[in-house]
Enzyme design. Sequence first.
Site, short mmCIF file in Angstrom:
data_model
loop_
_atom_site.label_atom_id
_atom_site.label_comp_id
_atom_site.label_asym_id
_atom_site.label_seq_id
_atom_site.Cartn_x
_atom_site.Cartn_y
_atom_site.Cartn_z
N LYS A 213 9.99 -5.16 -5.69
CA LYS A 213 9.55 -4.55 -4.42
C LYS A 213 10.07 -5.37 -3.24
O LYS A 213 9.86 -6.59 -3.20
CB LYS A 213 8.02 -4.49 -4.40
N ARG B 71 -10.33 2.72 2.92
CA ARG B 71 -10.19 3.05 4.33
C ARG B 71 -10.52 4.52 4.61
O ARG B 71 -11.20 4.84 5.57
CB ARG B 71 -8.77 2.74 4.82
N SER C 256 -0.78 -3.25 6.00
CA SER C 256 0.29 -4.23 6.24
C SER C 256 1.54 -3.52 6.75
O SER C 256 2.23 -4.00 7.64
CB SER C 256 0.65 -4.95 4.93
O1 PNS Z 1 -1.78 -4.18 -1.54
P1 PNS Z 1 -1.38 -3.20 -2.61
O2 PNS Z 1 0.13 -3.14 -2.73
O3 PNS Z 1 -2.02 -1.86 -2.45
O4 PNS Z 1 -1.94 -3.84 -4.00
C1 PNS Z 1 -1.77 -3.16 -5.20
C2 PNS Z 1 -2.18 -4.05 -6.40
C3 PNS Z 1 -1.45 -5.37 -6.37
C4 PNS Z 1 -3.66 -4.28 -6.33
C5 PNS Z 1 -1.83 -3.24 -7.66
O5 PNS Z 1 -0.53 -2.75 -7.55
C6 PNS Z 1 -1.94 -4.04 -8.94
O6 PNS Z 1 -3.00 -4.43 -9.35
N1 PNS Z 1 -0.77 -4.26 -9.57
C7 PNS Z 1 -0.65 -4.98 -10.83
C8 PNS Z 1 -0.30 -4.03 -12.00
C9 PNS Z 1 -1.56 -3.40 -12.56
O7 PNS Z 1 -2.43 -4.08 -13.06
N2 PNS Z 1 -1.68 -2.04 -12.44
C10 PNS Z 1 -2.87 -1.29 -12.80
C11 PNS Z 1 -2.90 -0.81 -14.23
S1 PNS Z 1 -1.46 -0.02 -14.82
#
Ligand code: PNS
Length: 160
Positions: free
Chosen positions: A41, A90, A127
């Site tokens: 990303k 939100r 963000s």
């Molecule tokens: O700030 P964001 O980008 O909305 O955060 C998203 C985040 C990091 C919380 C989410 O993408 C995440 O937990 N990613 C790790 C992969 C994961 O565990 N996915 C869920 C089950 S497949």
Amino acid sequence: MRRCVCPGSFDPVTNGHLDVIERAAGLFDEVVVAVLVNPAKQSMFSVDDRMAMLTEVIQHLPNVTVEGFQGLLVDFCRQRDIPAVVKGLRAVTDFDYELQMAQMNRRLSALETLFVAANPDYSYLSSRRAREGAINGGDVSGLVPDRVLARLGARLEGDS
Ligand code: PNS
């Protein structure tokens, strides 16, 4: 000991994130802010910079720490014996995505997710919006912590 995780990309941390972290810190004994390390990303700030900014802005919260993680959030939590995720909601636009993540995490390892209603002052804030505003010369003071504002300014000066 009640522990939770506040996960995210935090590119960069906003006052909306900080509000959720502060509230989690009031509800739990320990809060780990987990920063997703995702080389695929494209991000404005490196993981190190994002973690450094978070570490600066949680200084007033003695029960909060910051860590990076790769892979599944459930594995990160299992390794640290963390049973719960705290996230901000939100608006309805967050709901579908967050519900899927919460249900998938519960399916994978019984990790619970607790949602806190976003502070209305920040319910439109992400963000991405903070970055976009700053990159295009908008005044994003009050939307991100002052230290983050300074880093955004320095970063944009460096880019020009
Ligand atoms: O700030 P964001 O980008 O909305 O955060 C998203 C985040 C990091 C919380 C989410 O993408 C995440 O937990 N990613 C790790 C992969 C994961 O565990 N996915 C869920 C089950 S497949």
